[in-house]
Design a protein around this motif. Structure first.
Motif, PDB file in Angstrom:
ATOM      1  N   ASN A 136       3.601  11.940   6.871  1.00  0.00           N
ATOM      2  CA  ASN A 136       3.506  10.472   6.960  1.00  0.00           C
ATOM      3  C   ASN A 136       4.123   9.773   5.752  1.00  0.00           C
ATOM      4  OD1 ASN A 136       1.630  10.971   4.972  1.00  0.00           O
ATOM      5  ND2 ASN A 136       0.058   9.636   5.835  1.00  0.00           N
ATOM      6  N   GLY A 137       4.786  10.523   4.884  1.00  0.00           N
ATOM      7  CA  GLY A 137       5.502   9.909   3.767  1.00  0.00           C
ATOM      8  C   GLY A 137       4.677   9.686   2.515  1.00  0.00           C
ATOM      9  N   LYS A 138       3.456  10.246   2.441  1.00  0.00           N
ATOM     10  CA  LYS A 138       2.613  10.037   1.254  1.00  0.00           C
ATOM     11  C   LYS A 138       3.240  10.647   0.011  1.00  0.00           C
ATOM     12  CE  LYS A 138      -1.127  12.024   2.789  1.00  0.00           C
ATOM     13  NZ  LYS A 138      -0.764  12.510   4.138  1.00  0.00           N
ATOM     14  N   THR A 139       3.708  11.894   0.125  1.00  0.00           N
ATOM     15  CA  THR A 139       4.289  12.572  -1.038  1.00  0.00           C
ATOM     16  C   THR A 139       5.543  11.853  -1.519  1.00  0.00           C
ATOM     17  OG1 THR A 139       3.411  14.696  -0.283  1.00  0.00           O
ATOM     18  CG2 THR A 139       5.188  14.754  -1.921  1.00  0.00           C
ATOM     19  N   ASN A 140       6.411  11.472  -0.577  1.00  0.00           N
ATOM     20  CA  ASN A 140       7.630  10.759  -0.965  1.00  0.00           C
ATOM     21  C   ASN A 140       7.319   9.372  -1.524  1.00  0.00           C
ATOM     22  OD1 ASN A 140       9.628  12.694  -0.457  1.00  0.00           O
ATOM     23  ND2 ASN A 140       9.612  12.247   1.747  1.00  0.00           N
ATOM     24  N   PHE A 141       6.220   8.777  -1.078  1.00  0.00           N
ATOM     25  CA  PHE A 141       5.803   7.497  -1.663  1.00  0.00           C
ATOM     26  C   PHE A 141       5.511   7.681  -3.152  1.00  0.00           C
ATOM     27  CE2 PHE A 141       2.299   4.785  -3.095  1.00  0.00           C
ATOM     28  CZ  PHE A 141       2.859   3.524  -2.903  1.00  0.00           C
ATOM     29  N   LEU A 142       4.799   8.747  -3.502  1.00  0.00           N
ATOM     30  CA  LEU A 142       4.511   9.001  -4.916  1.00  0.00           C
ATOM     31  C   LEU A 142       5.796   9.275  -5.688  1.00  0.00           C
ATOM     32  CD1 LEU A 142       1.254  11.197  -4.809  1.00  0.00           C
ATOM     33  CD2 LEU A 142       1.475   8.719  -5.074  1.00  0.00           C
ATOM     34  N   ARG A 143       6.722  10.016  -5.083  1.00  0.00           N
ATOM     35  CA  ARG A 143       8.004  10.288  -5.756  1.00  0.00           C
ATOM     36  C   ARG A 143       8.772   8.996  -6.011  1.00  0.00           C
ATOM     37  NH1 ARG A 143       9.108  15.252  -1.678  1.00  0.00           N
ATOM     38  NH2 ARG A 143       8.274  16.958  -2.963  1.00  0.00           N
TER      39      ARG A 143
ATOM     40  N   LEU B 163       7.054   7.151  -8.880  1.00  0.00           N
ATOM     41  CA  LEU B 163       7.312   7.807 -10.164  1.00  0.00           C
ATOM     42  C   LEU B 163       8.724   7.503 -10.654  1.00  0.00           C
ATOM     43  CD1 LEU B 163       5.557  11.215  -9.387  1.00  0.00           C
ATOM     44  CD2 LEU B 163       4.935   9.657 -11.247  1.00  0.00           C
ATOM     45  N   LYS B 164       9.691   7.539  -9.735  1.00  0.00           N
ATOM     46  CA  LYS B 164      11.078   7.222 -10.124  1.00  0.00           C
ATOM     47  C   LYS B 164      11.192   5.752 -10.535  1.00  0.00           C
ATOM     48  CE  LYS B 164      15.538   7.326 -10.559  1.00  0.00           C
ATOM     49  NZ  LYS B 164      16.400   7.029  -9.418  1.00  0.00           N
ATOM     50  N   LEU B 165      10.551   4.867  -9.781  1.00  0.00           N
ATOM     51  CA  LEU B 165      10.604   3.439 -10.078  1.00  0.00           C
ATOM     52  C   LEU B 165       9.983   3.139 -11.442  1.00  0.00           C
ATOM     53  CD1 LEU B 165      11.309   0.610  -8.913  1.00  0.00           C
ATOM     54  CD2 LEU B 165       8.975   0.538  -8.001  1.00  0.00           C
ATOM     55  N   MET B 166       8.897   3.843 -11.755  1.00  0.00           N
ATOM     56  CA  MET B 166       8.168   3.573 -12.995  1.00  0.00           C
ATOM     57  C   MET B 166       8.830   4.221 -14.212  1.00  0.00           C
ATOM     58  SD  MET B 166       4.121   4.316 -13.666  1.00  0.00           S
ATOM     59  CE  MET B 166       3.716   3.407 -12.181  1.00  0.00           C
TER      60      MET B 166
ATOM     61  N   ILE C  64      17.830   6.021  -1.595  1.00  0.00           N
ATOM     62  CA  ILE C  64      16.901   5.157  -2.327  1.00  0.00           C
ATOM     63  C   ILE C  64      16.377   5.858  -3.581  1.00  0.00           C
ATOM     64  CG2 ILE C  64      14.630   4.043  -2.220  1.00  0.00           C
ATOM     65  CD1 ILE C  64      15.176   3.487   0.754  1.00  0.00           C
ATOM     66  N   LEU C  65      15.991   7.126  -3.427  1.00  0.00           N
ATOM     67  CA  LEU C  65      15.431   7.864  -4.565  1.00  0.00           C
ATOM     68  C   LEU C  65      16.469   8.122  -5.652  1.00  0.00           C
ATOM     69  CD1 LEU C  65      13.109  10.484  -2.787  1.00  0.00           C
ATOM     70  CD2 LEU C  65      12.431   8.433  -4.035  1.00  0.00           C
ATOM     71  N   ASN C  66      17.734   8.120  -5.289  1.00  0.00           N
ATOM     72  CA  ASN C  66      18.789   8.375  -6.277  1.00  0.00           C
ATOM     73  C   ASN C  66      19.420   7.093  -6.810  1.00  0.00           C
ATOM     74  OD1 ASN C  66      19.069  11.347  -6.571  1.00  0.00           O
ATOM     75  ND2 ASN C  66      19.368  11.246  -4.352  1.00  0.00           N
ATOM     76  N   THR C  67      18.826   5.958  -6.467  1.00  0.00           N
ATOM     77  CA  THR C  67      19.304   4.669  -6.971  1.00  0.00           C
ATOM     78  C   THR C  67      18.453   4.238  -8.158  1.00  0.00           C
ATOM     79  OG1 THR C  67      20.024   3.986  -4.750  1.00  0.00           O
ATOM     80  CG2 THR C  67      19.689   2.240  -6.389  1.00  0.00           C
TER      81      THR C  67
ATOM     82  N   PHE D 284      10.583  -2.187 -12.375  1.00  0.00           N
ATOM     83  CA  PHE D 284       9.297  -1.989 -13.040  1.00  0.00           C
ATOM     84  C   PHE D 284       9.272  -2.654 -14.414  1.00  0.00           C
ATOM     85  CE2 PHE D 284       6.577   0.385 -16.019  1.00  0.00           C
ATOM     86  CZ  PHE D 284       5.339   0.140 -15.439  1.00  0.00           C
ATOM     87  N   LYS D 285      10.397  -2.639 -15.118  1.00  0.00           N
ATOM     88  CA  LYS D 285      10.443  -3.259 -16.443  1.00  0.00           C
ATOM     89  C   LYS D 285      10.160  -4.757 -16.362  1.00  0.00           C
ATOM     90  CE  LYS D 285      13.691   0.130 -18.332  1.00  0.00           C
ATOM     91  NZ  LYS D 285      15.011   0.364 -18.950  1.00  0.00           N
ATOM     92  N   LEU D 286      10.709  -5.396 -15.340  1.00  0.00           N
ATOM     93  CA  LEU D 286      10.486  -6.826 -15.152  1.00  0.00           C
ATOM     94  C   LEU D 286       9.031  -7.092 -14.755  1.00  0.00           C
ATOM     95  CD1 LEU D 286      13.696  -7.679 -13.056  1.00  0.00           C
ATOM     96  CD2 LEU D 286      13.457  -7.437 -15.547  1.00  0.00           C
TER      97      LEU D 286
END
Length: 677
Positions: free
Chosen positions: A402-409, A412-415, A519-522, A527-529
């Motif tokens: 259901n995308g839970k693991t990828n949501f965390l990934r 984490l990348k965004l943060m 998306i994950l590689n972009t 998050f800084k803003l």
């Protein structure tokens, strides 16, 4: 009192001859032990509450008890968790004043029932089948038989009894001694000490040395993060702007306490780093320390500074500031577009309501973005509500794929600005969480695919993490969990924010996979803003954000996004949660409705009660789960396959509020009226 039963403190005419008594009612045993100042006993006592009531009822000046049968220290401590603090204080004071001593056998079960009562130099010794237990004292159907002696000191037989009693005490442990030690080592009020004690494992004493060890590790984290701060003003020669990525180097130094116990604890914990301690000064490489925290805790070093609006990250070769003010409308627009693209990627999955799923994903994202500031949020909330719980833990659940693991990934990348993995389920334990807590990092602990069953160390952690162990001077990371388990234990419901990812992805959908990978590689600085704006909102007069702190934990996050959408002149998507998603979608009620629609449940009214009947093919543990779908304000109990709802008005108010399917509930109510008895 029978004719054969001697009065307290008086020798029977037979002298030291044994006497017998057949105990047929509670007063028979009470008559045997009444009127004495001291008692030493080996007996089954069901609970510490009963023990205290015995002490007070018979007005003993001193009571010593070895708790027999299969009752353990853990059992007593668990019982006290549900009692008022004042009761524990009373027991604690009796022990400190040497009026009460309680022992438990180690590694053995004692079945003896043995009492030595004292009044001046007169003694009564009782041996038999009678316990202090509540059932034995109150149940008229339970009969016992005892032999007793009334003796005067000195007496050889009395000395033998005393010697035998001492034999029983060998290899036993004291009850409440760890609480007394904790109170002696803590400069805190008794109530907080007791709550801390209740949260610890049996026999665990977090003494001053451990507190000092925790302080040293927090100082090391601050020192390591200060190396980020020290380089904040260096400029990138190409752009003229602050260079946010500097090579980590240098040494961090912290003064540690001189006592041997504390130093040994620190050296043991940091042994893999081979720390140098010179004249009570501990020296380490900042990078080595950062790597060590990441390996042992699963998260990097992160800290926040409210007044300067800064978030610091130190992870291996990378150290940087993860917050900055907005520079242009375009960067905000691009950030929002990036967030929306990810949220809308859940449209690739199968769901009965894509808008609801996207709102849930956005809600979860609002939570994770604000998670590094949970400690600061708690400090402010404590100012307006001293007894507040939380902040709530995030509990993401749903079926497999259901995308839970990828949501965390994604989060984490965004943060962090780099690829990180969530923490695996095997590390979801007290040791890992307490280790991260000790180091003082605020980078959220994101655990994937966990189970928070009752009766485990995790229950202890989640009950006490924010409520008891939290200290305003010691930053701690927030806890985030994903799971396949729909219904958490009842104790967890008031401590978690549940969000349902009720969607399923086809693993063979190439377009969905390609979209997620892109998306994950972009790279995105959103998050800084967000972080800068969040700290800015926290750093204002408390009265300005009082409602945000008390009503909705994600209120500040919602306001930041609303501000960003206005500034970017971008339309707010219809799935953006303007209010908490549980106000928009009551998932428990939705499942409750489905159970009626599929005829798994039926109901009828009798008097002021509602009887909800489950199909007989359903297992009773499932009926128990169904009952937990009801809101907290609805009083209900289960009897076999029937849920008896006693809070009728609250129940009807719940099922009628914000009805999403008027026809269904109208028909249900019509059926409900027809089945009324």
């Amino acid at each position: 009192m029978t004719k054969k039963q001697a009065r307290p403190g008086q020798l029977p005419r037979q002298g030291a001859q044994p006497q017998t008594l057949y105990l047929q009612k509670p007063k028979d045993f009470e008559g045997l032990i009444s009127g004495y100042k001291e008692i030493r006993a080996v007996s089954y006592v069901a609970s510490p509450t009963l023990m205290l009531s015995i002490f007070e009822k018979f007005q003993f000046e001193y009571m010593q008890l070895l708790v027999g049968e299969n009752i353990s220290v853990k059992h007593y401590k668990k019982d006290l968790e549900n009692k008022q603090i004042s009761l524990i204080q009373k027991l604690m004071h009796l022990v400190k004043e040497q009026k009460l001593t309680v022992f438990f056998p180690r590694g053995k079960t004692i079945h003896s029932k043995f009492y030595i009562l004292k009044n001046e130099d007169m003694y009564r010794v009782i041996v038999g089948s009678a316990n202090f237990s509540e059932p034995a004292a109150k149940a008229t159907k339970q009969h016992n038989y005892v032999v007793y002696w009334d003796l005067k000191s000195p007496d050889p037989l009395l000395e033998k009894f005393v010697q035998d009693y001492k034999e029983h005490l060998k290899n036993s442990r004291l009850f409440l001694d760890d609480l007394i030690k904790l109170a002696e080592n803590r400069d805190e009020d008794e109530e907080k000490v007791i709550r801390t004690w209740l949260s610890q494992d049996v026999g665990e004493v977090k003494d001053l040395a451990e507190s000092e060890t925790s302080r040293v590790f927090t100082d090391l984290t601050r020192q390591a993060l200060s190396t980020v701060d020290n380089n904040e003003h260096s400029e990138n020669p190409d752009t003229g702007e602050p260079d946010e990525e500097q090579p980590a180097s240098g040494e961090i130094r912290v003064i540690i306490p001189s006592d041997v116990k504390t130093q040994e604890g620190i050296e043991k914990k940091l042994q893999p780093l081979k720390p140098s301690i010179v004249k009570s000064e501990l020296r380490l490489s900042a990078r080595d320390f950062s790597d060590y925290v990441k390996r042992s805790c699963g998260v990097p070093l992160m800290g926040t500074h409210r007044s300067s609006r800064q978030v610091f990250l130190h992870m291996g070769d990378y150290r940087g500031v993860l917050s900055r003010p907005v520079h242009s409308r375009e960067e905000v627009r691009q950030g929002l577009e990036y967030i929306e693209e990810y949220v809308e990627s859940y449209g690739f999955g199968e769901s009965i309501d894509h808008k609801r799923i996207q709102a849930n994903v956005f809600e979860a994202l609002l939570y994770v973005l604000s998670a590094p500031f949970a400690h600061e949020f708690k400090k402010l909330k404590k100012q307006v509500d001293m007894y507040s719980r939380g902040p709530s833990y995030l509990y993401l659940y749903g079926p497999s794929f259901n995308g839970k693991t990828n949501f965390l990934r994604f989060c984490l990348k965004l943060m962090a600005g780099r690829h990180l993995e969530p923490i695996a389920q095997e590390y979801f334990n007290k040791t890992r969480i307490m280790s991260a807590k000790m180091f003082g990092t605020v980078f959220p602990l994101m655990f994937d695919d966990v189970n928070i069953g009752s009766g485990s160390n995790i229950e202890t952690v989640l009950k006490n993490y924010w409520e008891v162990w939290w200290n305003p001077g010691h930053p701690v990371p927030q806890i985030i969990m994903t799971t396949n388990r729909f219904n958490p234990p009842e104790w967890a419901n008031t401590r978690i924010k549940r969000i349902n990812f009720d969607v399923k992805f086809d693993q063979k959908n190439i377009q969905a996979s390609e979209t997620l990978n892109r998306i994950l590689n972009t790279d995105c600085d959103f998050f800084k803003l967000f972080a800068h704006s969040y700290l800015e909102k926290l750093d204002q007069p408390i009265d300005n954000i009082k409602e945000d702190l008390l009503v909705d934990e994600l209120s500040l996050s919602r306001k930041i996004f609303a501000d960003f959408y206005r500034f970017a002149e971008r339309s707010v998507p219809d799935y953006f949660p303007q209010v908490p998603v549980d106000k928009l979608y009551d998932i428990d009620k939705m499942e409750w409705q489905e159970l009626f629609a599929t005829k798994v449940l039926t109901q009828e009214e009798h008097g002021n009660k509602i009887f909800v009947h489950a199909d007989k093919t359903v297992h009773t543990y499932e009926v128990e789960r169904f009952m937990r779908l009801l809101p907290q304000g609805v009083k209900a109990k289960r009897k076999a396959h029937t849920i008896i709802i006693e809070g009728r008005d609250k129940y009807l108010e719940w099922i009628n509020a914000g009805k999403r399917d008027q026809g269904f509930w109208k028909n249900l109510m019509n059926r409900f009226k027809r089945t009324r008895l």
